[in-house]
Design an enzyme around this catalytic site. Sequence first.
Site, PDB file in Angstrom:
ATOM      1  N   GLY A  61       0.828  -1.189   0.000  1.00  0.00           N
ATOM      2  CA  GLY A  61       0.000   0.000   0.000  1.00  0.00           C
ATOM      3  C   GLY A  61       0.865   1.241   0.000  1.00  0.00           C
ATOM      4  O   GLY A  61       1.994   1.225  -0.488  1.00  0.00           O
ATOM      5  N   CYS A  62       0.361   2.317   0.551  1.00  0.00           N
ATOM      6  CA  CYS A  62       1.097   3.582   0.604  1.00  0.00           C
ATOM      7  C   CYS A  62       2.395   3.407   1.359  1.00  0.00           C
ATOM      8  O   CYS A  62       2.416   2.889   2.473  1.00  0.00           O
ATOM      9  CB  CYS A  62       0.232   4.640   1.282  1.00  0.00           C
ATOM     10  SG  CYS A  62       1.078   6.211   1.531  1.00  0.00           S
ATOM     11  N   PHE A  63       3.505   3.847   0.766  1.00  0.00           N
ATOM     12  CA  PHE A  63       4.798   3.631   1.427  1.00  0.00           C
ATOM     13  C   PHE A  63       4.952   4.443   2.710  1.00  0.00           C
ATOM     14  O   PHE A  63       5.798   4.141   3.537  1.00  0.00           O
ATOM     15  CB  PHE A  63       5.991   3.850   0.491  1.00  0.00           C
ATOM     16  CG  PHE A  63       6.022   5.090  -0.350  1.00  0.00           C
ATOM     17  CD1 PHE A  63       5.388   6.274   0.014  1.00  0.00           C
ATOM     18  CD2 PHE A  63       6.740   5.079  -1.551  1.00  0.00           C
ATOM     19  CE1 PHE A  63       5.458   7.407  -0.771  1.00  0.00           C
ATOM     20  CE2 PHE A  63       6.825   6.221  -2.354  1.00  0.00           C
ATOM     21  CZ  PHE A  63       6.170   7.391  -1.958  1.00  0.00           C
ATOM     22  N   TRP A  64       4.137   5.455   2.904  1.00  0.00           N
ATOM     23  CA  TRP A  64       4.179   6.189   4.172  1.00  0.00           C
ATOM     24  C   TRP A  64       3.816   5.253   5.333  1.00  0.00           C
ATOM     25  O   TRP A  64       4.405   5.335   6.410  1.00  0.00           O
ATOM     26  CB  TRP A  64       3.205   7.358   4.153  1.00  0.00           C
ATOM     27  CG  TRP A  64       3.503   8.422   3.145  1.00  0.00           C
ATOM     28  CD1 TRP A  64       4.682   8.629   2.482  1.00  0.00           C
ATOM     29  CD2 TRP A  64       2.598   9.427   2.682  1.00  0.00           C
ATOM     30  NE1 TRP A  64       4.561   9.709   1.643  1.00  0.00           N
ATOM     31  CE2 TRP A  64       3.316  10.220   1.737  1.00  0.00           C
ATOM     32  CE3 TRP A  64       1.272   9.745   2.962  1.00  0.00           C
ATOM     33  CZ2 TRP A  64       2.717  11.309   1.082  1.00  0.00           C
ATOM     34  CZ3 TRP A  64       0.685  10.826   2.316  1.00  0.00           C
ATOM     35  CH2 TRP A  64       1.396  11.600   1.392  1.00  0.00           C
ATOM     36  N   CYS A  65       2.845   4.382   5.105  1.00  0.00           N
ATOM     37  CA  CYS A  65       2.407   3.441   6.142  1.00  0.00           C
ATOM     38  C   CYS A  65       3.469   2.370   6.393  1.00  0.00           C
ATOM     39  O   CYS A  65       3.793   2.060   7.537  1.00  0.00           O
ATOM     40  CB  CYS A  65       1.102   2.760   5.725  1.00  0.00           C
ATOM     41  SG  CYS A  65      -0.288   3.869   5.449  1.00  0.00           S
TER      42      CYS A  65
END
Length: 232
Positions: A61-65
Site C-alpha cells: 500500500g502507501c509507502f508512508w504506512c
Amino acid sequence: MASCCNRPCFFAALLSSLALGFLTYSIVQSLPAEARGTPATIIDEDERVDETDAIATFGAGCFWCVEAVFQELKGVKSVTSGFMGGTVANPTYAQISTGQTGHAEVCRIVYEPEVISFEKLLEVFWRTHDPTTLNRQGHDTGPQYRSVIFYHDDNQKKLAESLKQKLDQSGAFDDPVVTEITAASEFYKADDYHQNYFSTNPTSTYCQAVIVPKMKKFREVFAEHLKQKTGK
C-alpha cells in the site's frame, strides 16, 4: 436473509470512502511541484550500511504506512520509501500515481539479520496490511499499491513462497493471498518529501485517518520487537 443494506449506514460508508479517496487524490495534487515532478533516483542494490547487513523490499500500500511500521523494529537500520517493478526509467511520483508505469510504492529496508530475521520481517509485512486485495489497500487503489515482495536472493524467494502457501492453507484470511513475489529490480528513491513522512507529519489528515490506527495495532502485536526510544 438480511435486507440488501441499511441505507443510512450504506451512504455513510459510501461518503467515507469517497472522502478518503478524494483525500488521497488531493494529497498528490497538493504536494510541492518538486515532489510530484522530480525524477526518482536509483539506489544501488549493494548500497547498505555495512557488509553484514541485508536488504528487504516490500510493497503493502502507501509507502508512508509501510515506512512507519518498519522503522520501529529492532534490527532495522534504515527504511527508504521509493518505487520498484515498473517499466519507466527514473519515474516521477506524479507518473507513478497514474498507475500506468507498472511501479509499486515500496520500502527498502536495511536490517541486521542477527537481530531480526527475514521471517520476522515477513510476519510483520503480512500482519500489517491486507494481502488479499488486488491492487488496493483500503481506499488507496491502483497497481502502485499492490501487495508485493521483491526478493533479493533465492533464500528470500523460498521463504516468501513457503510462508505465503502456509498462510493460504492455514485459513488465516477469508480470501486467497494475492501478494506478488518477484525478483528485485532497480529501486528508485522517492523525493525527500516522502521520507520519514509519518514522523514529520503526524497530525496530517491522512496520517490521523490511516496510519495512526495501523500503528496502534502494530505496536500492540509486536511490542517485544520494537526499538527503545534511546536506541535499538
